[in-house]
Design an enzyme around this catalytic site. Structure first.
Site, PDB file in Angstrom:
ATOM      1  CD  GLU A  80      12.974  22.474 -18.377  1.00 55.98           C
ATOM      2  OE1 GLU A  80      12.916  21.510 -17.597  1.00 55.98           O
ATOM      3  OE2 GLU A  80      12.051  22.776 -19.161  1.00 55.98           O
ATOM      4  CG  LEU A  84      -1.725  -1.262   1.490  1.00 51.56           C
ATOM      5  CD1 LEU A  84      -2.623  -1.075   2.710  1.00 51.56           C
ATOM      6  CD2 LEU A  84      -2.557  -1.605   0.265  1.00 51.56           C
ATOM      7  CG  HIS A 142      16.203  36.491  17.984  1.00 54.07           C
ATOM      8  ND1 HIS A 142      16.539  36.909  16.709  1.00 54.07           N
ATOM      9  CD2 HIS A 142      17.311  36.656  18.749  1.00 54.07           C
ATOM     10  CE1 HIS A 142      17.803  37.327  16.719  1.00 54.07           C
ATOM     11  NE2 HIS A 142      18.285  37.182  17.945  1.00 54.07           N
ATOM     12  N   GLY A 164      15.097  17.070 -18.169  1.00 60.20           N
ATOM     13  CA  GLY A 164      13.972  17.710 -17.466  1.00 60.20           C
ATOM     14  C   GLY A 164      14.453  18.364 -16.193  1.00 60.20           C
ATOM     15  N   GLY A 165      14.283  19.687 -16.111  1.00 62.78           N
ATOM     16  CA  GLY A 165      14.767  20.430 -14.933  1.00 62.78           C
ATOM     17  C   GLY A 165      13.641  20.775 -13.976  1.00 62.78           C
ATOM     18  N   GLY A 166      12.712  19.826 -13.771  1.00 66.62           N
ATOM     19  CA  GLY A 166      11.616  20.057 -12.815  1.00 66.62           C
ATOM     20  C   GLY A 166      11.997  19.569 -11.430  1.00 66.62           C
TER      21      GLY A 166
END
Ligand code: FAD
Length: 602
Positions: free
Chosen positions: A334, A170, A575, A311-313
């Protein structure tokens, strides 16, 4: 009350012991059927045990802090004679848990038209008609994040649920070959980089020694823990899991091609969660094992000396980060003129710089991989750029040019469900398809193809199937590239604002002015907020820097809550943290910032 019944821990889907973390009832309490009795917790999940019978608690046999297993006695309950006999007649698996009995559900031939019910009449989980007429109240096709979430939520709301998954595990893409294994490997990549970067601060380690087998088995273990947990969660809810490939055979019927035989199942309602698959491009020898998709790349068969990323995704670049950290020389190609198309350029810039400078990657934008040829020496790729074309040889190639939906694989027409030419299934806000008793969710209904979107849509579909009124009305869905640095954005982007002509005002806080990022040696980040110039409401945001994916949640909440710049500026951020950069960016917009000097805006 003239009978005393023993209430025991039901089947937990595991023989392991679990902790009692809460006892929710006391001796003398009057209990209704399904009231929660105790809360149990294992290392995988926590769960309430509902009462299998109505009555009055006579004596508790467990207390908070106890460790128990399935079958352990929880309490003694005084019950009426009638309730006692009903309780005893329940099958043993469900007798302890009072959950619905699915063991009698069976696969049968399609019910006759006369037996069929109006889907609208089956939306109530209490509908006896649905239970009597169909094998299951709700069938869910696909057990990815969308599918298992839909199945579990519907079961929790009282429906008899059957979850069909073609693979033995699954979890779908995300758990098995997507989000989870990739992030496990990216964590390692990030630590490798961080450790190397410490040399600049006076602490040096030698070059990393990589044991690929151990790395792979650690990743597999992470995945296994999650997917194994899902089985237990399904069992605990009486969600029936069937292994096989499902296709519609009619408006209320499904065929399941499993390992043994073709089965038929009739259903009152259905949810399609069949996900997506990788897109293939022409001219690539896919039968060469050196050509990989993201699933192959996650297998880490070897650390190649050179890798061509087509592919540059997001998906490709995440994998590139992993291979880059292991020492592979990267070449990214890309087709469009920028990495991660769709994301604002100022957010992508630090990533591109890191790829080129720290990882020595070659990046070719506006370039096409026209062909890849197999040869003994490697994969010979022809790259056609804006001005020239060249051939180069690589040890491996990873093709990551996108994913397409699986709508075309379900014979959805047999159920009258419309699938568009790309394979997407259109849905309304309630996740209903054009067939009101059939829902669709996740990757198969459209972009963005993201796990968190699938899970939210799944709950909407399940709630509507159970008769509740629910709508997918998210104002914003965050996107994250878990690269180094991470990039996260949500709501309106500058690219989208320009495309749609939406007016906005921008406030940016550079991380070079954040004490925390200076201390981390990471000053390449920035936090950018976009506001409505009239109302000062937050429209969108983009963050680049380590941990950006975690930081973006605050912005998503702020957009959902319709926050104005003042709300963010006046929210006290701890901070020193990088989360402060969100407050500072809002202060920059408000003109109240003191940590930067900005010329007066208005
Ligand atoms: P899927 O996960 O595709 O599940 C569909 C399931 O249906 C599969 O198990 C499939 O076997 C089953 N199925 C299909 N057809 C049938 C049939 N006919 N019968 C029975 N079963 C069938 N998203 C994020 O949000 N964050 C991330 O970090 C992220 N990282 C990713 C990394 C990679 C490498 C990839 C490939 C994807 C990543 N994604 C990420 C995307 C995410 O995995 C998907 O958006 C998500 O899995 C979609 O869930 P789904 O339930 O719609 O479909």
């Amino acid at each position: 009350m003239d009978h005393l019944s023993e209430v025991r821990v039901p089947d937990l889907g595991t023989d392991d012991s679990v902790d009692v973390v809460e006892v929710l009832v006391a001796a003398g309490d009057q209990i209704a059927l399904e009231d929660s009795l105790i809360t149990l917790e294992s290392d995988k999940a926590s769960m309430d045990v509902p009462s299998p019978v109505a009555g009055k608690v006579r004596e508790l046999k467990v207390k908070r802090g106890d460790t128990i297993t399935q079958g352990s006695l929880i309490l003694l309950m005084e019950v009426t004679e009638e309730a006692a006999s009903e309780f005893l007649e329940m099958p043993s698996e469900s007798a302890g848990s009072a959950t619905r009995d699915e063991s009698s559900a069976h696969f049968s031939a399609e019910p006759s038209a006369a037996e069929r019910i109006d889907p609208a009449a089956s939306v109530s989980p209490a509908s006896a008609t649905a239970a009597e007429t169909y094998d299951t109240d709700l069938v869910v096709i696909g057990a990815g994040v969308g599918g298992y979430t839909a199945a579990f939520r519907a079961a929790d709301l009282g429906l008899r649920v059957t979850l069909i998954e073609r693979y033995p595990v699954l979890g779908g893409v995300c758990l098995n070959v997507g989000c989870i294994p990739s992030k496990a490997l990216l964590h390692v990549a990030e630590v490798v980089h961080e450790a190397g970067a410490l040399a600049e601060h006076g602490v040096s380690f030698g070059p990393p020694e990589v044991d690929l087998d151990r790395l792979r088995s650690w990743k597999t273990e992470v995945v296994g823990r999650l997917t194994g947990g899902l089985r237990a969660l399904a069992k605990r809810r009486n969600v029936r899991v069937v292994e096989g490939t499902a296709q519609f055979a009619g408006p209320h019927e499904i065929e399941i091609d499993g390992s043994d035989e073709l089965q038929k199942l009739s259903f009152a309602q259905a949810t399609i969660a069949a996900g997506s698959r990788v897109v293939k491009i022409p001219g690539v020898p896919y039968d060469d094992p050196r050509v990989m998709d993201s699933t192959d790349a996650l297998e880490l068969a070897e650390t190649p000396e050179s890798l061509l990323l087509v592919g540059g995704g997001i998906i490709g670049l995440e994998m590139a980060m992993v291979y880059g950290a292991l020492g592979t020389k990267l070449t990214v190609v890309e087709l469009l003129d920028g990495l991660i198309p769709g994301c604002d350029r100022d957010l992508v810039k630090p990533l591109e710089k890191r790829l080129r400078k720290d990882l020595d990657a070659e990046i070719h934008l506006g370039t096409k991989v026209a062909a890849i040829e197999s040869s003994e020496a490697g994969l010979i790729a022809t790259l056609v750029g804006p001005d020239s074309s060249k051939s180069s040889t690589f040890d491996r190639a990873l093709i990551a040019v996108g994913r397409r939906p699986n709508g075309d694989l379900l014979n959805a027409g047999a159920a009258g469900v419309a699938v568009d030419e790309r394979g997407f299934i259109a849905v309304d806000r309630s996740q209903r398809t054009n067939q009101p008793h059939i829902y669709a969710i996740g990757d198969i209904v459209g972009e963005p193809m993201l796990a968190h979107k699938a899970a939210h849509q799944a709950k909407v579909a399940a709630e509507n199937a159970a008769g509740e009124k629910s709508a997918f009305d998210a104002r914003a869905i965050p996107s994250v590239a878990y690269t180094d640095p991470e990039i996260a954005w949500v709501g309106l982007s500058e690219l989208e604002a320009r495309e749609t002509g939406t007016s906005y005002e921008k406030a940016v806080f550079p991380w070079s002015a954040s004490g925390r990022s200076l201390g981390m040696g990471r000053t390449d980040g920035r936090t950018k907020l976009l506001f409505d110039p009239e109302t000062k409401r937050l429209l969108g945001a983009g963050i680049v820097g380590p941990g950006a994916g975690d930081l973006i949640s605050e912005i998503a909440l702020a957009i959902e809550m319709d926050c104005e710049a003042t709300d963010l500026a006046l929210t006290i951020h701890p901070h020193p943290t990088v989360s402060e950069t969100i407050g500072f960016a809002a202060e920059a917009f408000e003109g109240t910032i003191t940590d930067l000097y900005l010329p007066k805006r208005r």
